[in-house]
Design an enzyme around this catalytic site. Structure first.
Site, PDB file in Angstrom:
ATOM      1  N   GLU A 274       0.844  -1.190   0.000  1.00  0.00           N
ATOM      2  CA  GLU A 274       0.000   0.000   0.000  1.00  0.00           C
ATOM      3  C   GLU A 274       0.884   1.247   0.000  1.00  0.00           C
ATOM      4  O   GLU A 274       1.807   1.357   0.812  1.00  0.00           O
ATOM      5  CB  GLU A 274      -0.918  -0.029   1.234  1.00  0.00           C
TER       6      GLU A 274
ATOM      7  N   SER B  54      -5.810  -4.633   0.137  1.00  0.00           N
ATOM      8  CA  SER B  54      -6.249  -6.004  -0.156  1.00  0.00           C
ATOM      9  C   SER B  54      -5.077  -6.927   0.131  1.00  0.00           C
ATOM     10  O   SER B  54      -4.490  -7.522  -0.775  1.00  0.00           O
ATOM     11  CB  SER B  54      -6.665  -6.125  -1.630  1.00  0.00           C
ATOM     12  N   GLU B  55      -4.742  -7.069   1.402  1.00  0.00           N
ATOM     13  CA  GLU B  55      -3.508  -7.770   1.750  1.00  0.00           C
ATOM     14  C   GLU B  55      -3.523  -9.241   1.351  1.00  0.00           C
ATOM     15  O   GLU B  55      -2.507  -9.774   0.908  1.00  0.00           O
ATOM     16  CB  GLU B  55      -3.226  -7.630   3.251  1.00  0.00           C
TER      17      GLU B  55
ATOM     18  N   HIS C 227      -2.163  -1.328  16.667  1.00  0.00           N
ATOM     19  CA  HIS C 227      -1.073  -0.758  15.860  1.00  0.00           C
ATOM     20  C   HIS C 227       0.258  -0.761  16.607  1.00  0.00           C
ATOM     21  O   HIS C 227       1.133   0.061  16.300  1.00  0.00           O
ATOM     22  CB  HIS C 227      -1.403   0.674  15.430  1.00  0.00           C
TER      23      HIS C 227
ATOM     24  N   ILE D 140      -1.377  -8.562   9.847  1.00  0.00           N
ATOM     25  CA  ILE D 140      -1.276  -9.934   9.323  1.00  0.00           C
ATOM     26  C   ILE D 140      -2.564 -10.720   9.489  1.00  0.00           C
ATOM     27  O   ILE D 140      -2.761 -11.727   8.822  1.00  0.00           O
ATOM     28  CB  ILE D 140      -0.134 -10.781   9.944  1.00  0.00           C
TER      29      ILE D 140
ATOM     30  N   ASP E 144       0.470  -5.822  12.842  1.00  0.00           N
ATOM     31  CA  ASP E 144      -0.913  -5.976  13.313  1.00  0.00           C
ATOM     32  C   ASP E 144      -1.853  -6.379  12.180  1.00  0.00           C
ATOM     33  O   ASP E 144      -2.925  -6.924  12.434  1.00  0.00           O
ATOM     34  CB  ASP E 144      -1.409  -4.655  13.897  1.00  0.00           C
TER      35      ASP E 144
HETATM   36  C1  LIG Z   1      -6.105  -4.278   7.278  1.00  0.00           C
HETATM   37  C2  LIG Z   1      -5.441  -2.959   7.313  1.00  0.00           C
HETATM   38  N1  LIG Z   1      -4.601  -2.618   6.317  1.00  0.00           N
HETATM   39  C3  LIG Z   1      -3.998  -1.417   6.311  1.00  0.00           C
HETATM   40  C4  LIG Z   1      -4.235  -0.515   7.309  1.00  0.00           C
HETATM   41  C5  LIG Z   1      -3.533   0.837   7.298  1.00  0.00           C
HETATM   42  N2  LIG Z   1      -4.454   1.910   6.943  1.00  0.00           N
HETATM   43  C6  LIG Z   1      -5.089   2.627   7.894  1.00  0.00           C
HETATM   44  S1  LIG Z   1      -6.144   3.753   7.263  1.00  0.00           S
HETATM   45  C7  LIG Z   1      -5.757   3.304   5.677  1.00  0.00           C
HETATM   46  C8  LIG Z   1      -6.424   3.981   4.520  1.00  0.00           C
HETATM   47  C9  LIG Z   1      -7.883   3.833   4.604  1.00  0.00           C
HETATM   48  O1  LIG Z   1      -8.497   4.424   3.507  1.00  0.00           O
HETATM   49  P1  LIG Z   1     -10.075   4.590   3.484  1.00  0.00           P
HETATM   50  O2  LIG Z   1     -10.728   3.303   3.797  1.00  0.00           O
HETATM   51  O3  LIG Z   1     -10.424   5.227   2.191  1.00  0.00           O
HETATM   52  O4  LIG Z   1     -10.391   5.558   4.717  1.00  0.00           O
HETATM   53  P2  LIG Z   1      -9.906   7.070   4.919  1.00  0.00           P
HETATM   54  O5  LIG Z   1      -8.584   7.010   5.593  1.00  0.00           O
HETATM   55  O6  LIG Z   1      -9.850   7.711   3.592  1.00  0.00           O
HETATM   56  O7  LIG Z   1     -10.942   7.670   5.805  1.00  0.00           O
HETATM   57  C10 LIG Z   1      -4.800   2.294   5.670  1.00  0.00           C
HETATM   58  C11 LIG Z   1      -4.210   1.673   4.467  1.00  0.00           C
HETATM   59  C12 LIG Z   1      -5.109  -0.902   8.346  1.00  0.00           C
HETATM   60  N3  LIG Z   1      -5.379  -0.094   9.385  1.00  0.00           N
HETATM   61  N4  LIG Z   1      -5.710  -2.105   8.313  1.00  0.00           N
END
Ligand SMILES: Cc1ncc(C[n+]2csc(CCOP(=O)(O)OP(=O)(O)O)c2C)c(N)n1
Ligand SMILES: Cc1ncc(C[n+]2csc(CCOP(=O)(O)OP(=O)(O)O)c2C)c(N)n1
Ligand SMILES: [Mg+2]
Ligand SMILES: [Mg+2]
Lengths: 335, 328, 335, 328
Positions: free
Chosen positions: A30, A60-61, A130, A88, A86
């Site tokens: 990501e 999409s891990e 986290h 995984i 976290d």
């Molecule tokens: C399973 C997982 N993968 C990655 C993350 C890291 N992460 C936290 S917020 C985020 C982006 C989220 O985007 P969106 O769903 O559009 O929400 P927004 O931040 O735009 O409100 C990511 C990749 C996470 N918390 N959980």
């Protein structure tokens, strides 16, 4: 030529060197294209190598780590950034049943050379989802190598080794050790002279950071540096601490651990991961199953207790395996 | 419910309160983090994801809900929590890690729980979807009223959980509304870089759910669409994927420089727009609008004061609450 | 009145009793409505309780286990059948970050009472993705209780306890112990007199199956029965083995383990889970950190090695912790 | 490619070979398992998921592929493996756990790997989807030809991986064909009890993929649809969800009594139907058809003989192959 580098920059150098020469290496994760990965291991790679080789993925891990495994089976060597360990939970099957087991299940016919970079750990109030370490959760899986450098020299050398390994390697870095700005000023003991040329650091050997005669303290990732702090403090009290960095969980240098404890007769095991069913028990068992007679005193564990990691600063500080707790454990062993 | 002036004044009030909350938290967040930014410093450490720009989503959707309805939010929960009526004092105290916080400081800003108003959140992307659907299933089994709303981001819609849960919502006609908050970004990744189709609401047909899309980031429009979705859910007609175009004005988290956002993609603040609209429609005078905003700020200032004056938890409290039913 | 039952029938009885009386209990899982769960714990429940309370789900483990967690937060007590523990990879996040941590992260405001039934283990040539134990992978997570009965009496009593617990409980059963036909004739030592009335067996206490004075053998699930076989054999050779069933991994009865080893001075730890970073190390560490002086000889582990589980019979048989390997380990300790 | 008589005779040959393989394995499977059924007994222990009824899927789809294309299959892999040309002797030996097996006995029937024909499988539902997409990505990056085909069941289409991978296939226009084998059942759960929509091919629009559906379980129709999907993939036009109605004649796994299948849902064997069709169309005489079937049986008998005559692996070999590059 060598320079003092942070772990993050040292790791980046290894990956850059290998990418320049080996088209089979591609980066996925990501935000890696624009942001270069959680520690900047791929910093600037988007511009340098282009979107074909530095692929920002959807959240999409399961999908993209599984794709990395498939690409590895088809001759690539993907390097995947998973940011925080976290996460995984949403892709654990790829680790557990696919990337790790395919070589064995195929009787050696199919190789899965891929490197998964993951950040671990807390200490900056990022709360229960986290801040985890989950060392045991990955190292318990058969068929995956798990390494965990704690200084810049090892960060570069072990990443070169990982990238040249024909297996699935999980390369952990504690967020607090990487030397990235958002975690505060770098910890001095993580910095190291790093040769510009590529070099490898073999897996499966402990690193003795500091020799000592009274007590062995084992650690990994951040807890190595807390142990070093404690050791410096204890030296003033006349206690000589040997600090042993495990740095490779699979393979684990059991003889290296034994050698140190056989010498000191006292063992404190530190681990920022949860106490039970993890690294700390394994280290103690490793010594005990060789010779429990080496223990002059019962070994002591200084770890995250078996609790979700609390957000609030005084709560988190109370449960982290920090230098103060380590020093206290050593003192108790010496009294 | 018709879009009464009272309702719309309420939207404005909620949006002001939410913005005031975030602005106050942002100010606290930067305390102790300058000149050198680092997550762990200052009175409000850790990651902070603020909702500036998404206030219409919280205001519009929550106004369509009753007290028996249930909500799960994600890592960016403030606008939904404020609109839902989560205790402001205790939420502020939670963000500051105090003993008076909703979770006594154990949760932090991504883990806001207030059972009094059926509110929960989680920092793992899309985790709340299944939880919301399960809550809806519970109410059906208990023969009690209550629908569930899962708030996620457009980035989260590409997580496998989205598919699994939407399929079961469609299959079992569960009373669930999935609110996809499309703020165009998931960290630095634009929706077009992550999503094979333009609208997640169009994916509803893959699940025998209804799909609705609102592109205005206006609480009036959002409320009306949410009301339709909620009505369908209550009537036993099943779930809706409700995609709402919104904004993320303060970056992904604090410290995000947003250099990746091209100039032409700069987002618009919905608050001044809605204020103008209400004035234009004669719902509020400028003075009334500003009085409401000022009142909101004052309310949040009180919450911050409450939080700051609150005691820290004792270190030993870290060991409590791992399991229910054990001595704390 | 009590009868001799298999574990599967005994567990079913507990669940049936609780379901009859408590409308908050619902069953979820793949094929549970028509097939009653992997061990028939819900056998006939579809007809008895109807599709509202016995819900067959799509193959969407993240979805339905996450829904169970949500339903638990909203006042239900879901009982979920996950069939094989190998499948936790696709839903591990619910276990790791949601059902286990919500109570803590909410400061006690939100409870998640739910019971997850999972089958473990191999021994019937079902290969690397359908034979795992992964004890440590679940027991390492803070905030979840993990129990693991190995006989019919405990199966019923511990399930009653789980169903009355306000927490997320993972209830493991080794496929080979359950007494289901497809695994062959029931193992005699898994059968027990089971009262018809409900009763609870508390979590967090070891069960001493057989007292002995020379060597302590700890086990869980199937390895208890292998240990019992070994003990019977060794008795003929004049070696007195104490067989200790851990039966509850979280909470773990550390004092119970210590008590036995303090008595015998010799320890063999058996575990069908992988060797490293798991239960076997934790048991040894538990003793060592209390008093390594109790070990008359170094403790020995008899576990699945750190390899994916091979399909072929001679290969699998060679790596399972079977009675022969256990007896050999005991003999070595006594020589 | 037109549907030539030769091609169609090939379908028949492939289907007969696949059926013969499964029938032989079923016979071996029941050896030592009667009168008391138990998974672990006999020369072929463990779970066994046979493909009887799904032969047209393997035959039709694989005929549309070239040697450079890549396949992942699931827990029910035989019909695809046979059609793809996986080494029959070594596959039989693998199922019997022999040293001459494709994986030297380490894999078993759910873990069939034959890199010589780019074939892999996995026993975890939907795991192969991402693997296939990653293989396709690799070929694109390597600028080598080759598309990937993931074979899954209709039950697997409700797994989160399906969504994540389809979205990336659509987003990146990866040359991937997702073959959803709708045999109406996932263990005892009917498609209508698990899937909110009637056809998974209709879900393609949620991913900017093409969707095709074939309801006949006839290799001619399957081949033509697969050819279109493969052509799109090769042309860079992206992926396809190709749903194929098929049959599961031998139950979920051996030992499955299938009491849950209502009489009116009894499935039809595609082999006699296709045989009749070829005879009707003048492609084969009855004698020729039966000669091909007999030849297939003989070939499989030789494979079984090879397997049975093969040595068992040595116990110590269990420790080899955990990692590549280490002494075996
Ligand atoms: C399973 C997982 N993968 C990655 C993350 C890291 N992460 C936290 S917020 C985020 C982006 C989220 O985007 P969106 O769903 O559009 O929400 P927004 O931040 O735009 O409100 C990511 C990749 C996470 N918390 N959980
Ligand atoms: C993640 C996961 N969940 C559950 C299972 C158990 N399981 C194996 S096959 C199967 C049914 C699969 O149905 P479908 O995808 O339609 O394929 P079919 O068996 O009909 O060929 C299930 C539930 C599994 N192997 N993996
Ligand atoms: Mg977003
Ligand atoms: Mg099926």
């Amino acid at each position: 030529m060598s320079r003092i580098l942070t772990m993050a920059r040292a790791g980046r150098e290894a990956l850059d060197w290998e990418m320049e020469r080996r088209p089979e290496i591609v980066c996925l994760g990501e935000d890696v294209f624009k942001m270069g990965g959680i520690f900047g291991t791929m910093d600037g790679f988007g511009a340098k190598y282009g979107p074909e080789r530095v692929i920002s993925t959807p959240i999409s891990e399961t999908g993209f780590i599984g794709m990395a495994a498939g690409a590895a089976m088809a001759g690539m060597h993907p390097v995947v950034d998973l940011a925080y360990i976290d996460f995984i939970g949403v892709c654990y099957n790829v680790l557990l049943n696919c990337a790790s087991k395919t070589h064995y299940m195929s009787g050696g016919a199919v190789k899965v050379p891929m490197t998964l970079l993951i950040g671990t750990g807390g200490g900056y109030n990022n709360a229960a989802q986290h801040s985890q370490c989950l060392h045991a959760t990955v190292a318990h899986i058969p068929g995956v190598k798990v390494v965990y450098p704690s200084n810049a020299y090892d960060a570069k050398g072990m990443l070169h080794t990982a990238l040249r390994d024909d297996n699935f390697v999980i390369y952990l870095t504690h967020k607090g050790t990487a030397g990235v700005g958002w975690m505060g000023p770098p910890i001095p003991t993580t910095l190291a002279e790093v040769p510009e040329e590529p070099y490898t650091v073999p897996f499966g050997r402990v690193k003795v950071y500091r020799e000592g005669t009274d007590v062995t303290v084992t650690g990994l990732g951040m807890s190595v540096h807390e142990a070093l702090k404690a050791a410096a403090e204890l030296e003033k009290e006349g206690i000589s601490v040997e600090v042993v960095d495990l740095r490779s969980l699979v393979p684990l240098d059991r003889e290296g651990i034994m050698e140190s404890v056989a010498k000191t007769g006292r063992l404190v095991v530190t681990d920022e991961d949860y106490l039970s069913y993890g690294v700390s028990g394994e280290v103690i068992a490793t010594v005990a199953e060789r010779d429990p007679g080496v223990f002059k005193k019962p070994p002591v564990r200084v770890t995250m207790p078996d609790i979700p990691i609390p957000f609030s600063r005084p709560l988190e500080q109370a449960v982290l395996p920090l230098a103060g707790r380590i020093a206290d454990a050593v003192r108790r062993l010496m009294s | 419910m018709p879009l009464t002036p009272e309702l719309r004044r309420g939207f404005w009030r909620t949006m002001c309160l939410s913005r005031a909350f975030d602005d106050a938290m942002i100010a606290l967040y930067w305390e102790g983090k300058l000149p050198i930014f680092q997550f762990g410093a200052g009175p409000l450490p850790g990651e902070l994801h603020c909702s500036n720009g998404a206030e219409p989503v919280g205001a519009g959707v929550c106004a369509a809900l009753g007290p028996e309805d249930m909500i799960t939010a994600d890592h960016r929960p403030h606008h939904v929590a404020v609109a839902r009526g989560v205790d402001l004092d205790r939420m502020a105290a939670e963000l500051l890690g105090r003993r008076t916080g909703l979770s006594q400081g154990k949760g932090g800003h991504m883990h806001i729980y207030d059972p009094a108003v059926n509110f929960a959140s989680s920092g793992i992307i899309a985790e709340g979807m299944a939880v919301a659907a399960g809550m809806a299933l519970a109410r059906r089994l208990q023969k009690r009223p209550g629908i569930a709303v899962a708030f996620i981001g457009e980035g989260a819609a590409n997580q496998g959980a989205f598919h699994e849960v939407c399929n079961m919502v469609g299959l079992w006609k569960l009373p669930v509304v999935v609110v996809v908050q499309d703020n165009e970004w998931a960290v630095s990744t634009g929706k077009r870089e992550s999503t094979a189709v333009e609208r997640n609401s169009d994916r509803a047909s893959a699940y025998a759910m209804a799909g609705e899309w609102v592109g205005t980031n206006d609480p009036d429009d959002i409320f009306l669409a949410a009301e339709r979705a909620v009505a369908r859910a209550r009537a036993g007609e099943g779930g809706t994927i409700l995609e709402l175009r919104t904004a993320r004005l303060a970056g992904h988290f604090m410290g995000d420089q947003q250099a990746y956002i091209p100039a032409q993609m700069k987002q618009v603040d919905p608050l001044p727009l809605y204020r103008e609209k209400l004035i234009r429609d004669g719902v509020l005078s400028a003075e009334e609008a500003d009085a409401i905003a000022a009142e909101a700020k004052a309310r949040i200032a009180r919450a911050v004061e409450f939080a700051k004056a609150s005691p820290w938890p004792e270190p030993a409290e870290a060991m409590a609450h791992v399991f229910a039913g054990e001595p704390a």
